[in-house]
Scaffold this active site. Structure first.
Site, short mmCIF file in Angstrom:
data_model
loop_
_atom_site.label_atom_id
_atom_site.label_comp_id
_atom_site.label_asym_id
_atom_site.label_seq_id
_atom_site.Cartn_x
_atom_site.Cartn_y
_atom_site.Cartn_z
N LYS A 200 0.86 -1.18 0.00
CA LYS A 200 0.00 0.00 0.00
C LYS A 200 0.89 1.24 0.00
O LYS A 200 1.69 1.44 0.91
CB LYS A 200 -0.92 0.01 1.22
CG LYS A 200 -1.89 1.19 1.24
CD LYS A 200 -2.80 1.12 2.44
CE LYS A 200 -3.75 2.30 2.50
NZ LYS A 200 -4.63 2.24 3.69
N LYS A 252 -2.21 -1.58 -3.66
CA LYS A 252 -3.08 -0.40 -3.60
C LYS A 252 -2.21 0.84 -3.67
O LYS A 252 -1.27 0.96 -2.88
CB LYS A 252 -3.88 -0.43 -2.31
CG LYS A 252 -4.83 0.77 -2.13
CD LYS A 252 -5.59 0.66 -0.81
CE LYS A 252 -6.50 1.86 -0.63
NZ LYS A 252 -7.24 1.80 0.65
#
Length: 328
Positions: A200, A252
């Site tokens: 992320k 992400k």
């Protein structure tokens, strides 16, 4: 006669292109992120995410039913509490907005869909960070990794008790997957899965999401989310999460990190997810509103590219809409 090879033969008709397509996009591969908020009496539009709302507990059930009917693979729940404090106490409150929503959805739909929960504190803390703050020897505030792990454990147990099938630790704390897995197993939740937000990035694409959850964050999350310049770091993070027992791993954002997604897919022996985040959604909406792009075509192209790069599962705010289109 030259040319001897004519690849265009396989592009001649829509039926031919469908026959030889290398990558498919199916409703079951799509997960719909949803927001549920305290202290509202009707769904509240999110200005930077056209078509997305903060739901009431009642409207959440209606929208979930529509998404499930469309064929989506799962729902990812985020809570927007009316009260926040330093340690995010609402995160593990059984009567808190997120756990209440999970319990209602599980009671209504049982195992008809996969209920996922965001296992992170940022929506619940008054400072907007994903962890517990402490002060170091030099008087500077830091995210206390190990104190945060205990809060994640508390939150994970509450979400599992409420009925989540999958927990999504997204805070990028070191050891979060191992801590949650050990706690779940010790409490008898051995069948509850973990979708680790393993890679992320500290991205500029999260702006609309912060509106969606009413974030109070000032500053940034660069001490715990990854630097956009780094690629090898993602492989290390994914490898650690796999070793700690992650059942699925996540990259992400998606669209600006397709190279990372491809490498993660190549090394992972569990399903790989990618999150088409709020900024990706908002940019397509804005360009389409200006008449610069074909919105429907761009949505399908963007999702197909994420699948092509290696994602087995795609989280997107278009999940229900696209699933319905694909089903037709």
């Amino acid at each position: 006669m030259f040319p001897d090879h004519r690849p265009r033969r396989l592009r001649t008709t829509p039926a031919m292109r469908r026959l030889v397509a290398e990558t498919s996009l199916e409703p079951r591969q799509l997960v719909l992120p949803m927001f549920v908020a305290d202290d509202i009496s009707a769904p509240r539009p999110i200005s930077s995410l056209p078509g997305v709302v903060q739901h009431t507990q009642e409207s959440l059930l209606v929208a979930a039913a529509e998404a499930i009917e469309a064929g989506v693979g799962g729902l990812m729940l985020f809570g927007v509490p009316g009260h926040r404090d330093a340690v995010g106490s609402g995160a593990d409150d059984p009567d808190g907005v997120l756990n209440q929503a999970l319990a209602s959805l599980r009671a209504e739909f049982g195992d008809d869909t996969v209920l996922m929960a965001d296992t992170c504190l940022d929506e619940f803390t008054d400072h907007g960070h994903c962890g517990v703050l402490s002060v170091d020897a030099n008087g500077r505030q830091r995210i206390d990794n190990d104190a945060t792990l205990q809060r994640y454990v508390d939150m994970a147990l509450a979400q599992a008790e409420a009925g989540a099938h999958v927990l999504g630790p997204s805070g990028m704390m070191d050891g979060q997957v191992g801590a949650i897995r050990a706690a779940l197993d010790a409490a008898g939740f051995r069948h509850t899965s973990i979708l680790a937000y393993s890679a992320k990035y500290a991205s500029a694409l999260y702006g609309p999401f912060r509106e969606a959850v009413g974030s109070t964050l000032t500053g940034d999350r660069k001490t715990y989310q990854q630097d956009a310049a780094n690629r090898r770091e993602s492989i290390r993070e994914v490898s650690l999460d796999l070793a700690e027992g992650a059942d699925m791993v996540m990259v992400k954002p998606a669209s600006l990190y397709l190279d990372v997604l491809r490498e993660v897919a190549d090394i992972s022996d569990v399903p790989v997810a990618a999150y088409q985040v709020s900024g990706e959604y908002a940019m397509i909406c804005a360009a389409a509103e200006k008449g610069w792009i074909d919105k429907d075509a761009m949505i399908l192209e963007s999702l197909t590219s994420i699948r092509r790069a290696g994602a087995d599962i795609v989280l997107t705010y278009w999940a229900a809409e696209v699933a319905a289109r694909l089903s037709r």
